[in-house]
Write a protein that holds these residues in place. Sequence first.
Motif, PDB file in Angstrom:
ATOM      1  N   ALA A   1      11.579  10.891   5.576  1.00 51.35           N
ATOM      2  CA  ALA A   1      11.413   9.837   5.003  1.00 51.35           C
ATOM      3  C   ALA A   1      12.604   8.713   5.433  1.00 51.35           C
ATOM      4  O   ALA A   1      13.596   8.734   4.968  1.00 51.35           O
ATOM      5  CB  ALA A   1      11.402   9.847   3.517  1.00 51.35           C
ATOM      6  N   ARG A   2      12.524   7.983   6.597  1.00 43.45           N
ATOM      7  CA  ARG A   2      13.474   7.415   7.269  1.00 43.45           C
ATOM      8  C   ARG A   2      14.203   6.209   6.435  1.00 43.45           C
ATOM      9  O   ARG A   2      15.340   6.192   6.359  1.00 43.45           O
ATOM     10  CB  ARG A   2      12.930   6.731   8.516  1.00 43.45           C
ATOM     11  CG  ARG A   2      13.864   5.925   9.066  1.00 43.45           C
ATOM     12  CD  ARG A   2      13.407   5.062  10.567  1.00 43.45           C
ATOM     13  NE  ARG A   2      14.385   4.189  11.134  1.00 43.45           N
ATOM     14  CZ  ARG A   2      14.311   3.647  12.197  1.00 43.45           C
ATOM     15  NH1 ARG A   2      13.181   3.994  13.164  1.00 43.45           N
ATOM     16  NH2 ARG A   2      15.060   2.734  12.784  1.00 43.45           N
TER      17      ARG A   2
ATOM     18  N   SER B   1      -4.791  14.463   1.486  1.00 41.90           N
ATOM     19  CA  SER B   1      -3.752  13.381   1.404  1.00 41.90           C
ATOM     20  C   SER B   1      -2.641  13.529   0.546  1.00 41.90           C
ATOM     21  O   SER B   1      -2.929  14.290  -0.454  1.00 41.90           O
ATOM     22  CB  SER B   1      -4.684  12.080   1.242  1.00 41.90           C
ATOM     23  OG  SER B   1      -5.021  11.830  -0.143  1.00 41.90           O
ATOM     24  N   TRP B   2      -1.622  12.753   0.811  1.00 42.32           N
ATOM     25  CA  TRP B   2      -0.302  13.009  -0.159  1.00 42.32           C
ATOM     26  C   TRP B   2       0.203  11.331  -0.190  1.00 42.32           C
ATOM     27  O   TRP B   2       0.328  10.909   0.871  1.00 42.32           O
ATOM     28  CB  TRP B   2       0.645  13.930   0.391  1.00 42.32           C
ATOM     29  CG  TRP B   2       1.874  14.064  -0.341  1.00 42.32           C
ATOM     30  CD1 TRP B   2       1.983  14.926  -1.463  1.00 42.32           C
ATOM     31  CD2 TRP B   2       3.253  13.530  -0.058  1.00 42.32           C
ATOM     32  NE1 TRP B   2       3.367  14.704  -2.087  1.00 42.32           N
ATOM     33  CE2 TRP B   2       3.869  13.947  -1.030  1.00 42.32           C
ATOM     34  CE3 TRP B   2       3.652  12.661   0.997  1.00 42.32           C
ATOM     35  CZ2 TRP B   2       5.360  13.519  -0.765  1.00 42.32           C
ATOM     36  CZ3 TRP B   2       4.732  12.060   0.904  1.00 42.32           C
ATOM     37  CH2 TRP B   2       5.696  12.731   0.006  1.00 42.32           C
ATOM     38  N   SER B   3       0.609  11.233  -1.573  1.00 44.08           N
ATOM     39  CA  SER B   3       1.099   9.677  -1.685  1.00 44.08           C
ATOM     40  C   SER B   3       2.448   9.883  -2.041  1.00 44.08           C
ATOM     41  O   SER B   3       2.860  10.358  -3.017  1.00 44.08           O
ATOM     42  CB  SER B   3       0.167   8.857  -2.520  1.00 44.08           C
ATOM     43  OG  SER B   3       0.828   7.918  -2.902  1.00 44.08           O
ATOM     44  N   TRP B   4       3.264   9.351  -1.326  1.00 44.30           N
ATOM     45  CA  TRP B   4       4.725   8.974  -1.909  1.00 44.30           C
ATOM     46  C   TRP B   4       5.092   8.618  -3.097  1.00 44.30           C
ATOM     47  O   TRP B   4       5.521   9.188  -3.922  1.00 44.30           O
ATOM     48  CB  TRP B   4       5.716   8.313  -0.558  1.00 44.30           C
ATOM     49  CG  TRP B   4       7.011   7.994  -1.064  1.00 44.30           C
ATOM     50  CD1 TRP B   4       7.426   6.373  -1.330  1.00 44.30           C
ATOM     51  CD2 TRP B   4       8.095   8.608  -1.767  1.00 44.30           C
ATOM     52  NE1 TRP B   4       8.551   6.523  -2.037  1.00 44.30           N
ATOM     53  CE2 TRP B   4       9.098   7.910  -2.163  1.00 44.30           C
ATOM     54  CE3 TRP B   4       8.162   9.944  -1.669  1.00 44.30           C
ATOM     55  CZ2 TRP B   4      10.116   8.315  -2.557  1.00 44.30           C
ATOM     56  CZ3 TRP B   4       9.337  10.456  -2.424  1.00 44.30           C
ATOM     57  CH2 TRP B   4      10.376   9.662  -2.561  1.00 44.30           C
ATOM     58  N   PRO B   5       4.506   7.284  -3.363  1.00 44.59           N
ATOM     59  CA  PRO B   5       4.876   6.843  -4.724  1.00 44.59           C
ATOM     60  C   PRO B   5       4.269   7.857  -5.744  1.00 44.59           C
ATOM     61  O   PRO B   5       4.900   7.858  -6.742  1.00 44.59           O
ATOM     62  CB  PRO B   5       3.929   5.715  -4.878  1.00 44.59           C
ATOM     63  CG  PRO B   5       3.912   5.330  -3.620  1.00 44.59           C
ATOM     64  CD  PRO B   5       3.641   6.425  -2.733  1.00 44.59           C
TER      65      PRO B   5
ATOM     66  N   ALA C   1       9.017   4.318   2.251  1.00 47.00           N
ATOM     67  CA  ALA C   1       9.687   5.414   2.573  1.00 47.00           C
ATOM     68  C   ALA C   1       9.926   5.402   4.074  1.00 47.00           C
ATOM     69  O   ALA C   1      10.534   6.183   4.537  1.00 47.00           O
ATOM     70  CB  ALA C   1       9.159   6.678   1.960  1.00 47.00           C
ATOM     71  N   HIS C   2       8.942   4.974   4.959  1.00 50.50           N
ATOM     72  CA  HIS C   2       8.912   4.695   6.429  1.00 50.50           C
ATOM     73  C   HIS C   2       8.873   6.399   6.785  1.00 50.50           C
ATOM     74  O   HIS C   2       9.608   6.943   7.395  1.00 50.50           O
ATOM     75  CB  HIS C   2       9.861   4.164   7.101  1.00 50.50           C
ATOM     76  CG  HIS C   2       9.742   4.103   8.615  1.00 50.50           C
ATOM     77  ND1 HIS C   2      10.202   3.002   9.173  1.00 50.50           N
ATOM     78  CD2 HIS C   2       9.126   4.995   9.360  1.00 50.50           C
ATOM     79  CE1 HIS C   2       9.828   3.244  10.530  1.00 50.50           C
ATOM     80  NE2 HIS C   2       9.280   4.394  10.541  1.00 50.50           N
TER      81      HIS C   2
ATOM     82  N   SER D   1       0.969  -1.259  -0.033  1.00 46.98           N
ATOM     83  CA  SER D   1       0.091   0.165   0.068  1.00 46.98           C
ATOM     84  C   SER D   1       0.678   1.228  -0.177  1.00 46.98           C
ATOM     85  O   SER D   1       2.126   1.170   0.576  1.00 46.98           O
ATOM     86  CB  SER D   1      -0.945  -0.055   1.212  1.00 46.98           C
ATOM     87  OG  SER D   1      -0.360   0.146   2.318  1.00 46.98           O
ATOM     88  N   PRO D   2       0.447   2.620  -0.678  1.00 42.28           N
ATOM     89  CA  PRO D   2       1.100   3.642  -0.642  1.00 42.28           C
ATOM     90  C   PRO D   2       1.541   3.989   0.774  1.00 42.28           C
ATOM     91  O   PRO D   2       0.709   4.079   1.766  1.00 42.28           O
ATOM     92  CB  PRO D   2       0.124   4.602  -1.625  1.00 42.28           C
ATOM     93  CG  PRO D   2      -1.073   4.113  -1.173  1.00 42.28           C
ATOM     94  CD  PRO D   2      -0.907   2.463  -1.209  1.00 42.28           C
ATOM     95  N   THR D   3       2.836   5.022   0.896  1.00 43.21           N
ATOM     96  CA  THR D   3       2.982   5.447   2.026  1.00 43.21           C
ATOM     97  C   THR D   3       2.309   6.990   1.881  1.00 43.21           C
ATOM     98  O   THR D   3       2.775   7.665   0.967  1.00 43.21           O
ATOM     99  CB  THR D   3       4.455   5.757   2.195  1.00 43.21           C
ATOM    100  OG1 THR D   3       4.996   4.351   2.265  1.00 43.21           O
ATOM    101  CG2 THR D   3       4.804   6.384   3.328  1.00 43.21           C
ATOM    102  N   ARG D   4       1.606   7.497   2.897  1.00 43.81           N
ATOM    103  CA  ARG D   4       0.757   8.494   2.616  1.00 43.81           C
ATOM    104  C   ARG D   4       0.887   9.358   3.947  1.00 43.81           C
ATOM    105  O   ARG D   4       1.115   8.957   5.126  1.00 43.81           O
ATOM    106  CB  ARG D   4      -0.693   8.261   2.383  1.00 43.81           C
ATOM    107  CG  ARG D   4      -1.068   7.330   1.241  1.00 43.81           C
ATOM    108  CD  ARG D   4      -2.432   7.137   1.094  1.00 43.81           C
ATOM    109  NE  ARG D   4      -3.150   6.516   2.143  1.00 43.81           N
ATOM    110  CZ  ARG D   4      -4.366   6.417   2.424  1.00 43.81           C
ATOM    111  NH1 ARG D   4      -5.274   6.997   1.748  1.00 43.81           N
ATOM    112  NH2 ARG D   4      -4.724   5.893   3.566  1.00 43.81           N
TER     113      ARG D   4
END
Length: 160
Positions: free
Chosen positions: A69-70, A19-23, A42-43, A2-5
């Motif tokens: 983004a750890r 909302s914002w999605s990393w991918p 991205a954690h 699932s996307p990192t958001r």
Amino acid sequence: MSPTRVLHIARASGRVLWSWSWPDACDQYLARAAGDFCSRSAHLNSVHAQTEPAASASGLDETYLYISARDLNSVIKVRRRDGRIVWILGGEHSDFSLVTSDDRLDNGQPSSVDSSLFYGQGSVTKLDGDSLLLFDNGYDRSSAERSTGGSAQNQSGVFR
């Protein structure tokens, strides 16, 4: 996966306001990215919102998010209005050549360091001017680098 958001949620109603999605943002920003970079975890472990004075002729102040983004060893600056990435600091796709005050060439000028100035960082905070404060816990340094990490290891750092 699932996307990192990042989500902005109204507590009273539970409604998602933004909302914002990393991918998705990464794919737009790094069209040139090789391999699976944008699909990696991205954690995201901290978000700091900061309203900054207008930098354009519109005269409107702009809100930016500073996202840690750890797993990418990066801090990502995102314009909240449209979700676009403004820049990436650290990691393999950094928009900056990182330098530390400890890294000096023989002529006294700062030398650039590789993209590994900080690792597995968290708790990014935007300070006055162009400075950031973050905690670098050295999460994914190799054991050899951990023992010789110098001033950037396991410390808070201010980056300009």
